[in-house]
Design an enzyme around this catalytic site. Structure first.
Site, PDB file in Angstrom:
ATOM      1  N   CYS A  49      45.917 -52.791  41.349  1.00 41.26           N
ATOM      2  CA  CYS A  49      45.995 -54.122  41.959  1.00 41.26           C
ATOM      3  C   CYS A  49      47.284 -54.243  42.762  1.00 41.26           C
ATOM      4  O   CYS A  49      48.367 -53.969  42.245  1.00 41.26           O
ATOM      5  CB  CYS A  49      45.949 -55.201  40.883  1.00 41.26           C
ATOM      6  SG  CYS A  49      45.967 -56.877  41.572  1.00 41.26           S
ATOM      7  N   CYS A  51      48.331 -57.168  44.161  1.00 42.05           N
ATOM      8  CA  CYS A  51      48.805 -58.553  44.250  1.00 42.05           C
ATOM      9  C   CYS A  51      50.270 -58.642  43.828  1.00 42.05           C
ATOM     10  O   CYS A  51      50.797 -57.759  43.164  1.00 42.05           O
ATOM     11  CB  CYS A  51      47.929 -59.484  43.421  1.00 42.05           C
ATOM     12  SG  CYS A  51      48.365 -59.630  41.681  1.00 42.05           S
ATOM     13  N   CYS A  54      50.949 -59.484  39.514  1.00 37.98           N
ATOM     14  CA  CYS A  54      50.822 -58.525  38.415  1.00 37.98           C
ATOM     15  C   CYS A  54      52.118 -57.751  38.191  1.00 37.98           C
ATOM     16  O   CYS A  54      52.828 -57.418  39.132  1.00 37.98           O
ATOM     17  CB  CYS A  54      49.694 -57.528  38.699  1.00 37.98           C
ATOM     18  SG  CYS A  54      48.030 -58.207  38.526  1.00 37.98           S
TER      19      CYS A  54
END
Length: 189
Positions: A49, A51, A54
């Protein structure tokens, strides 16, 4: 062309994991009184991920994150060290206040993912299932990656067998859309 550190567990190839992994213990990075969180049962949708919310290991552009039913996630040791990172966020990421490691993040409000907790499988003991795709890839730019690196990053992810998406995988996007359609009455429950 050299590509920045994606994540330590995927950078040099993805090892085959145990798709039948029955859970285990997540352990934070503290050497003194580490936080331990038990995950009883398997995990799903393991992915890289990009993003900016996180938790990522030092120097990594991506996290590796999966979900487990929240009912299967419980604090086993040193829960007094846990604090919610952002109480207004959909995912209530509980992090160790000493080392900063995100331990679990339940979705508690009404959402398609309500009842799931996001975890970082590299913190599990044992042979957890390998990641299956990469999500929110272009978001690494928001985390400080130079846009000129994106072609190399996407190529490296594909070479690793992780299809890069700028959202979630098609199956998860279908799940979200189905939930919304049922909620609005367009589809029957």
């Amino acid at each position: 062309m050299s590509v920045r550190l994606l994540h330590p567990s995927i950078q040099n190839g993805i090892r085959a994991g145990d798709s039948e992994h029955a859970g285990g213990m997540l352990t934070c990075k503290c050497s003194d009184r580490p936080v331990k969180v038990n995950v009883s049962g398997g995990i799903a949708h393991n992915h890289a991920c990009g993003c900016t919310k996180c938790w990522k290991p030092e120097g990594a552009a991506f996290s590796v994150v999966a979900v487990a039913p929240s009912e299967n996630v419980s604090v086993a040791e040193n829960g007094d060290k846990l604090a919610v990172v952002d109480p207004s966020a959909l995912i209530q990421r509980h992090a160790c206040s000493a080392c900063g490691t995100h331990m679990f993040g339940p979705v508690e409000r009404e959402h398609a993912f309500q009842g799931l907790s996001f975890i970082h499988p590299e913190l599990l003991d044992g042979n957890w299932p390998e990641p299956g795709f990469a999500a929110f890839v272009s978001s690494v730019i928001e985390g400080g990656v130079d846009p000129s690196e994106m072609e190399g990053i996407r190529t490296k992810l594909k070479d690793l067998g992780l299809e890069p998406y700028d959202c979630l995988s098609p199956a998860l996007m279908d799940y979200l859309a189905t939930w919304a359609a049922k909620k609005s009455g367009v589809l029957r429950q």
